[in-house]
Design a protein around this motif. Structure first.
Motif, PDB file in Angstrom:
ATOM      1  N   ASP A 215     -12.960  -5.547 -10.297  1.00 19.37           N
ATOM      2  CA  ASP A 215     -13.582  -5.957  -9.046  1.00 19.37           C
ATOM      3  C   ASP A 215     -14.753  -5.063  -8.691  1.00 19.37           C
ATOM      4  OD1 ASP A 215     -14.143  -6.937  -6.559  1.00 19.37           O
ATOM      5  OD2 ASP A 215     -12.231  -6.400  -5.657  1.00 19.37           O
ATOM      6  N   THR A 216     -15.972  -5.606  -8.745  1.00 19.93           N
ATOM      7  CA  THR A 216     -17.154  -4.827  -8.383  1.00 19.93           C
ATOM      8  C   THR A 216     -17.267  -4.612  -6.876  1.00 19.93           C
ATOM      9  OG1 THR A 216     -18.481  -6.846  -8.330  1.00 19.93           O
ATOM     10  CG2 THR A 216     -18.463  -5.599 -10.398  1.00 19.93           C
ATOM     11  N   GLY A 217     -16.409  -5.290  -6.103  1.00 17.15           N
ATOM     12  CA  GLY A 217     -16.464  -5.160  -4.657  1.00 17.15           C
ATOM     13  C   GLY A 217     -15.376  -4.278  -4.083  1.00 17.15           C
ATOM     14  N   SER A 218     -14.649  -3.520  -4.918  1.00 14.62           N
ATOM     15  CA  SER A 218     -13.664  -2.567  -4.419  1.00 14.62           C
ATOM     16  C   SER A 218     -13.622  -1.362  -5.348  1.00 14.62           C
ATOM     17  CB  SER A 218     -12.272  -3.207  -4.303  1.00 14.62           C
ATOM     18  OG  SER A 218     -11.746  -3.552  -5.560  1.00 14.62           O
ATOM     19  N   ASP A 219     -12.864  -0.345  -4.969  1.00  9.69           N
ATOM     20  CA  ASP A 219     -12.928   0.923  -5.686  1.00  9.69           C
ATOM     21  C   ASP A 219     -11.634   1.346  -6.377  1.00  9.69           C
ATOM     22  OD1 ASP A 219     -15.635   1.440  -4.993  1.00  9.69           O
ATOM     23  OD2 ASP A 219     -15.001   2.119  -3.022  1.00  9.69           O
ATOM     24  N   LEU A 220     -10.518   1.229  -5.719  1.00  5.14           N
ATOM     25  CA  LEU A 220      -9.282   1.797  -6.253  1.00  5.14           C
ATOM     26  C   LEU A 220      -8.784   1.048  -7.491  1.00  5.14           C
ATOM     27  CD1 LEU A 220      -6.986   3.898  -5.837  1.00  5.14           C
ATOM     28  CD2 LEU A 220      -5.790   2.146  -4.496  1.00  5.14           C
ATOM     29  N   VAL A 221      -8.350   1.811  -8.489  1.00  3.05           N
ATOM     30  CA  VAL A 221      -7.662   1.259  -9.654  1.00  3.05           C
ATOM     31  C   VAL A 221      -6.165   1.306  -9.360  1.00  3.05           C
ATOM     32  CG1 VAL A 221      -7.210   1.523 -12.123  1.00  3.05           C
ATOM     33  CG2 VAL A 221      -9.469   2.119 -11.205  1.00  3.05           C
ATOM     34  N   TRP A 222      -5.503   0.136  -9.326  1.00  3.96           N
ATOM     35  CA  TRP A 222      -4.069   0.140  -9.072  1.00  3.96           C
ATOM     36  C   TRP A 222      -3.382  -0.946  -9.889  1.00  3.96           C
ATOM     37  CZ3 TRP A 222      -1.526  -4.130  -7.175  1.00  3.96           C
ATOM     38  CH2 TRP A 222      -2.281  -5.083  -6.491  1.00  3.96           C
ATOM     39  N   THR A 223      -2.118  -0.719 -10.145  1.00  3.93           N
ATOM     40  CA  THR A 223      -1.309  -1.703 -10.866  1.00  3.93           C
ATOM     41  C   THR A 223       0.073  -1.779 -10.233  1.00  3.93           C
ATOM     42  OG1 THR A 223      -0.574  -2.418 -13.067  1.00  3.93           O
ATOM     43  CG2 THR A 223      -0.366  -0.061 -12.553  1.00  3.93           C
ATOM     44  N   GLN A 224       0.776  -2.858 -10.464  1.00  3.44           N
ATOM     45  CA  GLN A 224       2.141  -2.995  -9.968  1.00  3.44           C
ATOM     46  C   GLN A 224       3.061  -2.055 -10.752  1.00  3.44           C
ATOM     47  OE1 GLN A 224       2.903  -6.902  -7.768  1.00  3.44           O
ATOM     48  NE2 GLN A 224       2.948  -7.473  -9.919  1.00  3.44           N
ATOM     49  N   CYS A 225       3.933  -1.366 -10.016  1.00  7.22           N
ATOM     50  CA  CYS A 225       4.762  -0.324 -10.621  1.00  7.22           C
ATOM     51  C   CYS A 225       6.242  -0.529 -10.321  1.00  7.22           C
ATOM     52  CB  CYS A 225       4.355   1.060 -10.087  1.00  7.22           C
ATOM     53  SG  CYS A 225       2.793   1.690 -10.693  1.00  7.22           S
ATOM     54  N   LYS A 226       7.058  -0.054 -11.244  1.00  5.81           N
ATOM     55  CA  LYS A 226       8.489   0.078 -10.976  1.00  5.81           C
ATOM     56  C   LYS A 226       8.726   1.332 -10.135  1.00  5.81           C
ATOM     57  CE  LYS A 226      10.210  -2.014 -15.279  1.00  5.81           C
ATOM     58  NZ  LYS A 226      11.030  -1.761 -16.496  1.00  5.81           N
ATOM     59  N   PRO A 227       9.698   1.349  -9.227  1.00  2.00           N
ATOM     60  CA  PRO A 227      10.456   0.177  -8.772  1.00  2.00           C
ATOM     61  C   PRO A 227       9.612  -0.641  -7.815  1.00  2.00           C
ATOM     62  CG  PRO A 227      11.128   2.110  -7.549  1.00  2.00           C
ATOM     63  CD  PRO A 227      10.123   2.585  -8.562  1.00  2.00           C
ATOM     64  N   CYS A 228       9.678  -1.946  -7.933  1.00  3.37           N
ATOM     65  CA  CYS A 228       8.845  -2.825  -7.133  1.00  3.37           C
ATOM     66  C   CYS A 228       9.644  -3.345  -5.950  1.00  3.37           C
ATOM     67  CB  CYS A 228       8.330  -3.978  -7.990  1.00  3.37           C
ATOM     68  SG  CYS A 228       6.590  -4.302  -7.740  1.00  3.37           S
TER      69      CYS A 228
ATOM     70  N   GLY B 242       1.380   0.629  -7.231  1.00  2.00           N
ATOM     71  CA  GLY B 242       1.740  -0.298  -6.169  1.00  2.00           C
ATOM     72  C   GLY B 242       3.192  -0.734  -6.218  1.00  2.00           C
ATOM     73  N   HIS B 243       3.888  -0.550  -5.098  1.00  2.00           N
ATOM     74  CA  HIS B 243       5.292  -0.957  -5.001  1.00  2.00           C
ATOM     75  C   HIS B 243       5.490  -2.146  -4.057  1.00  2.00           C
ATOM     76  CE1 HIS B 243       6.371   2.603  -7.235  1.00  2.00           C
ATOM     77  NE2 HIS B 243       5.759   3.382  -6.357  1.00  2.00           N
ATOM     78  N   ASP B 244       4.471  -2.472  -3.276  1.00  2.00           N
ATOM     79  CA  ASP B 244       4.539  -3.601  -2.350  1.00  2.00           C
ATOM     80  C   ASP B 244       3.182  -4.291  -2.388  1.00  2.00           C
ATOM     81  OD1 ASP B 244       4.641  -5.380  -0.239  1.00  2.00           O
ATOM     82  OD2 ASP B 244       5.411  -3.940   1.218  1.00  2.00           O
TER      83      ASP B 244
END
Length: 445
Positions: free
Chosen positions: A116-129, A213-215
């Protein structure tokens, strides 16, 4: 294929049905001996894209792309900019504009996330979710990575991102909402991010700030597993690459036809330098939020008719400097209504043919797709840089019968979209604070 400055109307009529670059990318990178590396860009409607739907017609894909482009504009408005208490940034409502294959952790764990060129943070869905949206691929387990570290509330990294807070265990917690009401919440951390390499030598970025990311929820597609921010802010991937790329990256967007799956490329570091004959450069303007890349548009010429951009208003799109955002994820070029009306009128006068309605019901100025349609050259006058656009950049085929002007009117906003950037090598230099344009046959680039 001819460069955009010399594109003919015949090439427009035969090759633009699938040329909208509301694109997705699958990222593979190549390191180079001089320290730069190259990344593959894939159109979201290409057969290579995980979002490709063989059951859709070209016109159906196009209509969705056009509507996504209009929807995206709302995420750049003042209502979706970051605020101190409720950070907001852009995300595409329809599954995202780009995807990126990267790996997180040690050993590397592959993820496919929206770039996403319009946002900054790198995040992914993580356990425990605790509460996550459905995704097809496995979730990242931070316990499986020997290089993963949660950040404390007192860490410097925690303070650079707006919208952070503290957990009961004094860990840095982030929370972000997006313009389409999607959201993510979790732990701010550092880990090694690895870009895959087509020559077998991965590019590893140790201690990269990421969100675990957990939520997470909203309009995210199950084929993606998070966001990779490529904006101009301090925690974006491009910013965190830092001195390794000297603030330089460039891309060359390939016009796609129905019989081509040629990929586009994005270059980082020394490979991202745009130089040589035909290059023009314009200043990058620093403004808030620093996520977006702002340029100064002075005028647009339709043939020899030069129409000045309005100024003196209260909105950023009417400021004297930094009045337009350049964005590779927005298909159309968006202009303030009064200015757009002047441009449309001049284009219609220059063409002089009978107008028809847009079958996609998005664009305003449309004509029957005939080989003898004469489209005027538009010159975009950025500060210190004149960029000439051919028909490939200014008109798009929305059906078998219709071609339409790929500029639209919006309120208090201006975005220079990716159709206008096709067949240009577009280079960003955040050290020198410039954006450069070079007419280029991107298939051969």
């Amino acid at each position: 294929m001819a460069s955009s400055s010399s594109s003919s109307s015949s090439s427009l009529l035969t090759a633009t049905t699938l040329t909208l670059f509301c694109i997705l990318i699958t990222l593979s990178s190549t390191t180079a001996s001089n320290g730069g590396f190259r990344v593959e860009l894939i159109h979201r409607d290409s057969p290579k894209s995980p979002f490709y739907n063989s059951q859709e017609t070209s016109s159906e894909r196009l209509a969705k792309n056009l509507k996504r482009s209009i929807s995206r504009a709302s995420h750049f408005s003042k209502n979706t900019f970051y605020s101190p208490n409720t950070p907001q940034s852009e995300i595409i409502a329809n599954r995202g504009e780009y995807l990126m294959n990267i790996s997180i952790g040690t050993p590397p764990f592959p993820i496919l996330a929206i770039a996403d060129t319009g946002s900054d943070l790198v995040w992914t869905q993580c356990k425990p979710c605790t509460d996550c949206y459905e995704q097809e691929s496995p979730l990242f387990d931070p316990k499986s990575s020997s290089t993963y570290r949660d950040l404390s509330c007192s860490s410097t990294q925690c303070s650079v991102l707006e919208g952070t807070g503290c957990t009961e265990s004094k860990l840095c917690e982030y929370e972000m909402s997006y313009g389409d009401r999607s959201h993510t919440q979790g732990n701010l951390a550092v880990d090694t991010v690895t870009l895959s390499s087509t020559n077998g030598r991965p590019v590893a970025l140790p201690k990269t700030i990421i969100g675990c990311g957990h939520d997470n929820g909203g309009t995210f597609d199950k084929k993606g597993s998070g966001i990779i921010g490529l904006g101009g802010g301090s925690v974006s991937l491009t910013t965190q690459l830092g001195s390794s790329i000297d603030g330089k990256f460039s891309y060359c967007l390939v016009p796609l036809s129905s019989d081509s799956d040629q990929s586009s490329l994005i270059n980082f570091g020394s490979n991202g330098v745009v130089s040589g004959s035909g290059v023009v450069s314009t200043p990058l303007v620093k403004k808030e939020p620093d996520t977006f890349y702002y340029l100064t548009l002075e005028a647009i010429s339709v043939g020899s008719n030069k129409i000045p951009f309005p100024g003196g208003g209260s909105s950023f799109a009417e400021a004297s400097e930094g009045n337009i955002i350049i964005d590779s994820g927005t298909t159309l070029t968006l202009l303030p209504r009064e200015f757009y009306s002047e441009i449309e009128s001049a284009v219609a006068d220059a063409i002089g043919a009978e107008r028809i309605d847009d079958p996609a019901q998005v664009l305003n100025l449309c004509y029957k797709a005939t080989d003898d349609l004469k489209v005027p050259v538009l010159t975009v006058h950025f500060k210190d840089a004149d960029v000439k656009l051919g028909s490939l950049n200014t008109f798009v085929r929305t059906s078998e019968e219709a071609v339409c002007f790929a500029f639209v009117a919006v309120d208090n906003l201006a975005i220079y979209g990716n159709l206008a950037q096709m067949n240009f090598l577009v280079g960003y230099d955040t050290e020198a604070q410039t954006v450069s344009f070079k007419p280029t046959d991107c298939i051969k680039a």
